[in-house]
Design an enzyme around this catalytic site. Sequence first.
Site, mmCIF file in Angstrom:
data_model
loop_
_atom_site.group_PDB
_atom_site.id
_atom_site.type_symbol
_atom_site.label_atom_id
_atom_site.label_comp_id
_atom_site.label_asym_id
_atom_site.label_seq_id
_atom_site.Cartn_x
_atom_site.Cartn_y
_atom_site.Cartn_z
ATOM 1 N N ASP A 82 -42.048 7.297 43.816
ATOM 2 C CA ASP A 82 -41.809 8.785 43.432
ATOM 3 C C ASP A 82 -40.412 8.971 43.155
ATOM 4 O OD1 ASP A 82 -41.059 8.824 46.134
ATOM 5 O OD2 ASP A 82 -42.468 10.481 46.487
ATOM 6 N N HIS A 115 -23.100 -10.863 29.788
ATOM 7 C CA HIS A 115 -23.706 -9.943 30.378
ATOM 8 C C HIS A 115 -23.846 -9.953 31.876
ATOM 9 C CE1 HIS A 115 -25.619 -8.802 25.990
ATOM 10 N NE2 HIS A 115 -24.229 -8.490 26.155
ATOM 11 N N ASP A 131 -15.469 -5.303 32.845
ATOM 12 C CA ASP A 131 -15.858 -4.647 31.468
ATOM 13 C C ASP A 131 -16.678 -3.423 31.987
ATOM 14 O OD1 ASP A 131 -17.068 -3.593 29.292
ATOM 15 O OD2 ASP A 131 -17.506 -5.583 28.483
ATOM 16 N N ASP A 161 -15.318 2.391 26.907
ATOM 17 C CA ASP A 161 -15.717 0.885 27.121
ATOM 18 C C ASP A 161 -14.355 0.022 26.960
ATOM 19 O OD1 ASP A 161 -17.093 -1.521 26.707
ATOM 20 O OD2 ASP A 161 -17.771 -1.295 24.920
ATOM 21 N N HIS A 176 -19.101 -13.730 20.204
ATOM 22 C CA HIS A 176 -19.599 -12.429 19.790
ATOM 23 C C HIS A 176 -18.938 -11.736 18.801
ATOM 24 C CE1 HIS A 176 -16.512 -10.717 22.476
ATOM 25 N NE2 HIS A 176 -16.752 -11.490 23.313
ATOM 26 N N HIS A 236 -17.860 -2.778 17.857
ATOM 27 C CA HIS A 236 -18.925 -2.096 17.572
ATOM 28 C C HIS A 236 -18.477 -0.728 17.508
ATOM 29 C CE1 HIS A 236 -19.125 -0.913 22.006
ATOM 30 N NE2 HIS A 236 -18.907 -2.163 22.083
ATOM 31 N N HIS A 293 -22.974 1.330 22.428
ATOM 32 C CA HIS A 293 -22.972 0.855 21.196
ATOM 33 C C HIS A 293 -23.784 1.832 20.153
ATOM 34 C CE1 HIS A 293 -23.605 -3.287 23.209
ATOM 35 N NE2 HIS A 293 -22.331 -2.908 23.218
ATOM 36 N N GLU A 299 -12.470 -6.132 21.014
ATOM 37 C CA GLU A 299 -12.684 -6.796 22.158
ATOM 38 C C GLU A 299 -12.959 -8.302 21.982
ATOM 39 O OE1 GLU A 299 -16.648 -6.316 23.663
ATOM 40 O OE2 GLU A 299 -17.068 -4.528 22.103
ATOM 41 N N TYR A 346 -13.946 -17.970 25.827
ATOM 42 C CA TYR A 346 -14.966 -18.380 26.974
ATOM 43 C C TYR A 346 -15.117 -19.901 27.024
ATOM 44 C CZ TYR A 346 -15.845 -13.556 25.969
ATOM 45 O OH TYR A 346 -15.698 -12.395 25.576
ATOM 46 N N ARG A 395 -11.675 -11.482 28.007
ATOM 47 C CA ARG A 395 -12.017 -10.684 27.222
ATOM 48 C C ARG A 395 -10.959 -9.483 27.351
ATOM 49 N NH1 ARG A 395 -16.792 -10.219 27.385
ATOM 50 N NH2 ARG A 395 -17.191 -8.561 28.715
ATOM 51 N N GLU A 414 -10.458 -5.616 25.931
ATOM 52 C CA GLU A 414 -11.308 -4.600 24.893
ATOM 53 C C GLU A 414 -10.619 -3.276 25.100
ATOM 54 O OE1 GLU A 414 -15.604 -3.938 26.248
ATOM 55 O OE2 GLU A 414 -15.927 -3.023 24.345
HETATM 56 N N1 GLY Z 1 -19.653 -2.934 27.546
HETATM 57 C C1 GLY Z 1 -20.431 -3.269 26.547
HETATM 58 C C2 GLY Z 1 -19.635 -3.999 25.301
HETATM 59 O O1 GLY Z 1 -18.627 -4.187 25.570
HETATM 60 O O2 GLY Z 1 -20.175 -4.148 24.004
HETATM 61 MN MN MN Z 2 -17.687 -3.151 23.971
HETATM 62 MN MN MN Z 3 -17.250 -3.411 27.122
#
Ligand code: GLY
Ligand code: MN
Ligand code: MN
Length: 465
Positions: A40, A247, A264, A275, A358, A362, A369, A412, A416, A433, A435
């Site tokens: 619940d 991820h 991140d 972000d 990647h 975005h 996103h 970003e 890797y 990374r 960003e």
């Molecule tokens: N934190 C999600 C991205 O960087 O797209």
């Molecule tokens: Mn991002």
């Molecule tokens: Mn991110």
Amino acid sequence: MNSVVTPSVYMQRRAQVAAQLGPDGIALVPTAPERPRNRDSDYLYRHDSYFYYLTGFKEPNAWLVIASDGKSTLFCQPKEIEHEIWTGYRLGPEAATGALGIDAAHAATELETRLPRMLENRDIVWFPFAVHDGIEARVAGWLDKVRARSRFGALCPEQQRDLCMVLDEMRLVKDPHEQDIMRRAGAISARAHARAMQASARALREGRDLREYHLDAELLHEFRMGGSQYPAYASIVAAGANACVLHYAADAAPVKAGELVLIDAGCELDGYASDITRTFPADGRFTPAQRELYDIVHASQEASVAATKPGARFDDPHDAAVRVLVQGMLDTGLLDRDKVGTVDDAIESRAYFPFYMHRTSHWLGMDVHDCGSYLEPAQLNDVTERKDPLSGEIVKRRPSRVLRPGMVLTLEPGLYVRPGPGVPERFHHIGIRIEDDALVTEAGCELMSRGVPVAADEIEALMRE
Ligand code: GLY
Ligand code: MN
Ligand code: MN
């Protein structure tokens, strides 16, 4: 009480929507449902972004209706003391009109009876397609009721149209009200990253057992101390080799001296996401191999920043970052010149893909996103075809979006390195990374997340403090 807002900004947005519905159109926008987590207990409630964009209203069980004459109607939870004792204050329909600048408001329980009447004699009904489970069936049920009244002369809407097409374009360009919130969200998140970096160095100096979740706790502390409601997405705190899992979530792995940590994480403030990614040495000192790759990623991000300006394309920052990354891969021996050729050859063949898989950007806004087409609407018919060098598939390409002041995108790039044939051992398991959140301005772009350093020397200096 969570419902006091400045209604004028939302009234203007509703008027902008009304003007795009056609002469007899009507738009329906529900907020998000409450979602059960287990037994619940519900997940912490998060409103729907489209609904909030048009109302500033955060309560569940609500619908907004906008008619093409500009009149807006809200259905919301009625005032009921027996519920408010348990779940908190409700604005209620009586107060909603004044507080939200809405023309009429009713209890949500009246939706089923009132909505069919509101749809009568309209020609187009707009709602967000493929966003809310079951909305198509509900609209169909209401239209069925309208049709049942046709013998009394009621006309039933002939068209259903996707309201996302209207709202996505509006949300893509952030107004000053939104820019201000996003700047503040970026500042809070930057402080959280700086705090986590310093906590990492301090814990290792003091010889404590440090885990990824300890650094996650530092982030959350700073988010909440800054007034943020919650993280904008599940924070990634990845120690050592975990940074190569794109991820990864903040888990329990030990954070060790001599390894990098990739974080991140960004807070959500008043409905808007930030972000940020930073990668730093756990103990505050980059090793030579880490520094070599870090400087390449940093340079690639700077190239993407320089490419982010009005009139440029959405793909330009990505292309600029990839060029610098590929040059770095050739210089460090991650890619073998004898096998992949020049920078242009490696870009064309996508030979860099094992180390950078990647995209660089975005859209960012209410959703991390965020919505908004990545293609330039005026050029959707300029289609070229190209064989993807890795999959062999034929892919259709259209010109990417032209950047305009007010758009917000992330920058970003990363590298890797997983062990593989010919991959220099000193780089194995390094994941980096960087960003930042870029607001396109008249002159170029403003980085709203640079309250935390990005240059390697500045990160080391911060971590010595
Ligand atoms: N934190 C999600 C991205 O960087 O797209
Ligand atoms: Mn991002
Ligand atoms: Mn991110």
